[in-house]
Motif scaffolding. Structure first.
Motif, short mmCIF file in Angstrom:
data_model
loop_
_atom_site.label_atom_id
_atom_site.label_comp_id
_atom_site.label_asym_id
_atom_site.label_seq_id
_atom_site.Cartn_x
_atom_site.Cartn_y
_atom_site.Cartn_z
N ALA A 49 0.84 -1.21 0.00
CA ALA A 49 0.00 0.00 0.00
C ALA A 49 0.87 1.25 0.00
CB ALA A 49 -0.93 -0.01 1.22
N PHE A 50 1.90 1.27 0.84
CA PHE A 50 2.77 2.44 0.90
C PHE A 50 3.57 2.62 -0.39
CE2 PHE A 50 3.02 2.31 5.83
CZ PHE A 50 1.84 3.03 5.90
N ALA A 51 4.01 1.51 -0.98
CA ALA A 51 4.75 1.59 -2.25
C ALA A 51 3.85 2.19 -3.34
CB ALA A 51 5.24 0.21 -2.66
N LEU A 52 2.58 1.80 -3.34
CA LEU A 52 1.63 2.35 -4.30
C LEU A 52 1.45 3.84 -4.09
CD1 LEU A 52 -0.47 2.04 -6.53
CD2 LEU A 52 -2.14 1.36 -4.78
N MET A 53 1.32 4.25 -2.82
CA MET A 53 1.17 5.68 -2.51
C MET A 53 2.40 6.47 -2.92
SD MET A 53 -0.60 5.62 1.26
CE MET A 53 -2.21 4.87 1.54
N ILE A 54 3.57 5.92 -2.68
CA ILE A 54 4.81 6.60 -3.06
C ILE A 54 4.87 6.79 -4.57
CG2 ILE A 54 7.33 6.35 -3.16
CD1 ILE A 54 7.12 4.93 -0.41
N PHE A 55 4.47 5.76 -5.31
CA PHE A 55 4.45 5.86 -6.77
C PHE A 55 3.48 6.94 -7.24
CE2 PHE A 55 2.45 4.54 -10.80
CZ PHE A 55 3.57 4.63 -11.64
N LEU A 56 2.29 6.96 -6.64
CA LEU A 56 1.29 7.98 -7.01
C LEU A 56 1.80 9.38 -6.70
CD1 LEU A 56 -2.04 6.29 -5.84
CD2 LEU A 56 -1.21 6.55 -8.18
N ALA A 57 2.46 9.51 -5.55
CA ALA A 57 3.00 10.81 -5.17
C ALA A 57 4.10 11.24 -6.14
CB ALA A 57 3.53 10.77 -3.74
N ALA A 58 4.92 10.28 -6.56
CA ALA A 58 6.04 10.59 -7.44
C ALA A 58 5.57 11.09 -8.80
CB ALA A 58 6.93 9.36 -7.61
N ILE A 59 4.48 10.54 -9.31
CA ILE A 59 4.01 10.95 -10.64
C ILE A 59 3.01 12.11 -10.57
CG2 ILE A 59 4.39 8.66 -11.59
CD1 ILE A 59 1.41 8.13 -11.43
N GLY A 60 2.76 12.57 -9.35
CA GLY A 60 1.94 13.77 -9.21
C GLY A 60 0.49 13.53 -8.84
#
Length: 208
Positions: A49-60
């Protein structure tokens, strides 16, 4: 990201990882009930879940979600309802007798525990705010992707350390709580705390 920046980021990040919240409560509880290994494997759901959130945050996309009152509210209420449901489930088990309370988690499939960790993490809109508000303070704009990757990997590694520490604490508490009555009371405290987290999340407001 320079070493000086990283040395500022890492301790601040670890403080966030160690903060007592719903997921760390699960690690503590699973550690007490089923041991460190089960708690660590169950926490894979949280890490995904956190990895998914980090990815979403990284792409904006994380910033868009964090800025949207409607999106924040939807995730907030869904997460709050799930935490309350999970807490009530634990409380109901503790009221069915000492034997049932003892087996509340040990009888559950490991996949169920992983799912509980995942939905508990993904249903907390405050988590996405960590990656959209906290990470940018340390980003090197000349190496955006690399900076986000380093911070994301560091966060996940430190989260694993926090998981193990809470699981070890849970196992330690379990060694002092061998009687069914003590385990029943622990379930009641754990369930009540989870409900309290859910209520607190329901009243949380999106930062301006």
């Amino acid at each position: 990201m320079s070493w000086n920046t990283f040395l500022l980021f890492a301790p601040a990040c670890f403080a966030i990882n160690l903060a007592f919240g719903p997921n760390n409560l699960l690690s503590l509880t699973y550690g007490m009930r089923s041991g460190v290994r089960v708690a660590a494997v169950a926490a894979l759901g949280r890490l995904v879940a956190f990895a998914l959130m980090i990815f979403l945050a990284a792409i904006g996309l994380g910033a868009v979600l964090a800025a949207s009152e409607q999106a924040f509210s939807v995730v907030k209420w869904a997460g709050a309802a799930y935490l309350v449901w999970l807490g009530v489930k634990i409380l109901r088990a503790s009221g069915k007798g000492e034997a049932v309370a003892r087996d509340t988690f040990s009888r559950q499939p490991l996949a169920t525990l992983v799912a509980q960790e995942f939905w508990t993490a993904i249903g907390n809109p405050k988590a996405i705010l960590v990656f959209t508000a906290f990470f940018p303070q340390f980003i090197d704009l000349n190496a955006y992707g690399a900076s986000f990757a380093v911070m994301g990997a560091t966060f996940l590694l430190l989260e694993i350390v926090a998981i193990v520490l809470y699981a070890l604490l849970g196992r330690r508490l379990g060694s002092f709580a061998r009687t069914g009555r003590t385990l029943t009371w622990f379930n009641r405290v754990s369930g009540s705390t989870m409900v309290a987290f859910g209520v607190a999340l329901a009243f949380a407001r999106r930062p301006a």
